[in-house]
Each structure stands twice: as C-alpha cells, then as structure tokens.
Design an enzyme around this catalytic site. Sequence first.
Site, PDB file in Angstrom:
ATOM      1  N   SER A   1       0.825  -1.193   0.000  1.00  9.92           N
ATOM      2  CA  SER A   1       0.000   0.000   0.000  1.00  9.92           C
ATOM      3  C   SER A   1       0.860   1.243   0.000  1.00  9.92           C
ATOM      4  CB  SER A   1      -0.900   0.011   1.240  1.00  9.92           C
ATOM      5  OG  SER A   1      -0.131  -0.180   2.406  1.00  9.92           O
ATOM      6  N   CYS A   2       0.488   2.197  -0.822  1.00  9.53           N
ATOM      7  CA  CYS A   2       1.083   3.526  -0.813  1.00  9.53           C
ATOM      8  C   CYS A   2      -0.046   4.508  -1.044  1.00  9.53           C
ATOM      9  CB  CYS A   2       2.119   3.681  -1.922  1.00  9.53           C
ATOM     10  SG  CYS A   2       3.664   2.795  -1.665  1.00  9.53           S
ATOM     11  N   ASP A   3       0.152   5.727  -0.595  1.00  8.97           N
ATOM     12  CA  ASP A   3      -0.823   6.775  -0.840  1.00  8.97           C
ATOM     13  C   ASP A   3      -0.085   8.036  -1.247  1.00  8.97           C
ATOM     14  OD1 ASP A   3      -3.599   5.681   0.162  1.00  8.97           O
ATOM     15  OD2 ASP A   3      -2.099   5.040   1.620  1.00  8.97           O
TER      16      ASP A   3
ATOM     17  N   ASN B   1      -2.978   2.619  -5.046  1.00  9.39           N
ATOM     18  CA  ASN B   1      -2.863   1.222  -5.490  1.00  9.39           C
ATOM     19  C   ASN B   1      -4.053   0.712  -6.297  1.00  9.39           C
ATOM     20  OD1 ASN B   1      -1.409   1.151  -2.466  1.00  9.39           O
ATOM     21  ND2 ASN B   1      -0.230   0.262  -4.135  1.00  9.39           N
TER      22      ASN B   1
ATOM     23  N   ARG C   1      -8.820   3.095   1.449  1.00  7.94           N
ATOM     24  CA  ARG C   1      -7.816   4.149   1.673  1.00  7.94           C
ATOM     25  C   ARG C   1      -7.993   5.288   0.682  1.00  7.94           C
ATOM     26  NH1 ARG C   1      -4.104   0.617   0.678  1.00  7.94           N
ATOM     27  NH2 ARG C   1      -2.929   2.160  -0.505  1.00  7.94           N
TER      28      ARG C   1
END
Length: 423
Positions: free
Chosen positions: A10-12, A192, A244
């Site tokens: 996960s990245c944001d 993602n 997210r």
Amino acid sequence: MAGRDPAPSSCDCFVALPPHTAAPAVIFGKNADRPRHEVQEIVYVPATVHRPGDKVQCTYLEIEQAERTHAVVLSRPAWLWGAEMGANEHGVCVGNEGVWTREPVGEDEALLGMDLVRLGLERGSSAREALEVITALLERYGQGGSCKEEPVPFVYHNTFLLADRTEAWVLETAGRYWAAQRIQEGSRNISNQLSIGRDITAEHAGLRQRARSQGWWSGDGEFSFAEVFSLPHQPTRMEAAKARYRAGKELLRQHAGHITAETFMAILRDKDSGICVDSEGFRTAGSMVSVLPRDPALPCVHFFTATPDPSRSVFKPFVFVADLKPAPQVRSPTFHDDPAKQIPRFQNTVDRRHELYRRHQAALELMERDQERGQKLLQTLRDLEKQGLEGMNALLAGTMAPSPEELADLFFDCVEAEMKFYT
C-alpha cells in the site's frame, strides 16, 4: 505466481493545487509503504553532463544515458537504484505505487516503476516532461522484475503522481500501455488502483486497440481506462486500497481551501484510515511532503522523514542550492558483494540500516517500552519539526532570507538535531 503475493502492499500519494491550497503553491505528499524491515535512505545526486554513448545501470537494466541529468533528491529503498519518491532542482516531484491490472505481470527483469521515478526526475524539467520521459522508456523497455529484496519475486505494474509549480499529472500503466490525466486545480490522490476513467488527457497510441483485441472493450461508447483495464476480481490488497482511496479523498475534501504542508503531514500520519501503515508485514518506510510555490522567485521546499512511521518521525526540510552539505547519517552502507546485484539475487541479507534509522529504531522501542518517556520524546520531536516548519514558512512568505550557506547545511543540521535527541 509472481505478483500474486498475499502480503499487503500500500502507498498513498496526494497533490493539492490552488484553490484548494492555503497559499499560491502546489503541495505534494507521499507515504512509501514497504516490507517492514526495508530501509529507506535519502540520496542527493548532483546535476551531471554525460558523454555521448554513456550508459546508466538501473536496478536490473542498463539503458542509454541522457546528455544531461538534473540534480535530484530521492527517498529510496536502499537496495535499488531508483526511488519511491523524490524531487528535482526544477521543482518536479514524482511518486509511484504498485497496481495489478488485466495485463499480466512477469518476472523478467526490466525497468522497475521506482527506476522510472528517478529517470523522470533526472530527465524532466516539468511534470509533463517527466511524464513523457517515463512513458517513452516504458514503451521501449517495459516494466518488470521483483520489487522486494527477497528470493520469492514480488512484481507489480505502476501508477505515478507527478507535480510541478503549475500542474500535476496522474499516470497509470498496464504493462507497456498507459493513460494520463492532467490536474490543473483542486486536489487528487492515488492508492494502489486504477483511477483514471473517461477523463484521459494523453494515452498510449495503441491503448484502445489493445483493449478491443483482448475483448475487454467493444469499441462502443466512452472508453474508461479504469473500467477496461482493472481486474474483474481484485486481489485483497486492492480491495483494501479502495477504502484508503476514499478516506484520502475525504480528508482532502475536508481541508479544501486551507491545505498546507502541515495538512499533508497530518494526513500521512493518519492511522485510522490506513494511510499510515504499521502492520506485521508492511509499514510506512518513508514519507515526503513538498511545497512548490507558483512564484518562481521562491524556492521549493521538500520535507523527508528518512525513517519509518511518520506518526513517530520528523519531517526535515531540504532546499536545492549550490554546495549542498552531504548527509551521511541518512545514507545506507554499500556492500562489495551486494546480494541485490549478484545473480541469482537476494540469496542472503545484509544490514542496510543507516545511522539515523538505527537511532530512530531505538527510540521507537523506547516509546513502546516506556510510554511516559516515549511521549516526552515524541513531543520533543514534534517541537523540532515545528521549528523547521516555521522557518520554511517564513522563507516561503519572504519574511526570512537565510544565506545560501545556511540552506546548504539545512537538511544535514536538521538530521543532526534529531539524532541528538536519540542519544
């Protein structure tokens, strides 16, 4: 099969432009969520003029070098060549995220998305130019190879958020195919998953033909990149990314018109939404926030943690100036027989922790062991960060004019100040 690892990934990534920002500036932010024990280092690479015919060795692939590369500052996993996120001397910021689409991922080594981040920064003097660099290299070389420092391959394709002083771009890929969306006002986030629908500003010349030839699109009606190229049955990690994405979008909406660097730092620290990750397998390994003023007379300011978990880390300011003082405290050691460079790869492990990482790790252990002392330390770190933010806000407001020498030492001095509190 590669790329189907059940581990979370996960990245944001966030960007805000006027009128959503409090000041006339573009603000960029990213959390790099990586395997729990992976070390992220901060690397400054000066601008360089290269000789005709020079090559550059990326993580896995050697490609032709550009005639000139821009100065860049990178936050990167210490085992590879590219970067999770970074900025260049022209006020361009780029971050990437993993994504899985209908195009199959393969274990063959090519360019990593993280290599493309660095290549875009080194070769692009605007967000659009960086996008053109990335898409041209993607079409020529493809993307592939393991994105994790482990023997079992972990492979994904990439989405990117690119920004400069005037605009931002979302670039989403599926194999060698891509679509891009220009953002000229307001705010945008990526998490993602494919998010570009029908509002496509630029695309791979063969994108729609590819979709038709695979039976993913009939050719009738409007074309939505996300609808056509997303997997019909999403992996668990991508289902979690939807929550997210929605949470990030809502946080941006709540702060619209008042977004500052501090706003983005708070968003990146938000654990309730899952944006700040601290799980058994993955955690937020590094974080970045950049302020890119519309006024070209003002410098761009980039803040990096260089340590995991932004909720317990310090954002430290960096400004591009001549004669920058190196910060070896945030550079990982190098190894003669590096397992990331040996074939077969990743057959053993090495200790890549840099000095700030080691001391910060000890501080995290203290925070968990002794809550009272840990809370006092955390407050001290917040006060240190506040000092840096106040100084940079004064610089951007034009009420303070530090000397070039002070700015050249700025990031080094902030790292040193943080390390003193860990001893």
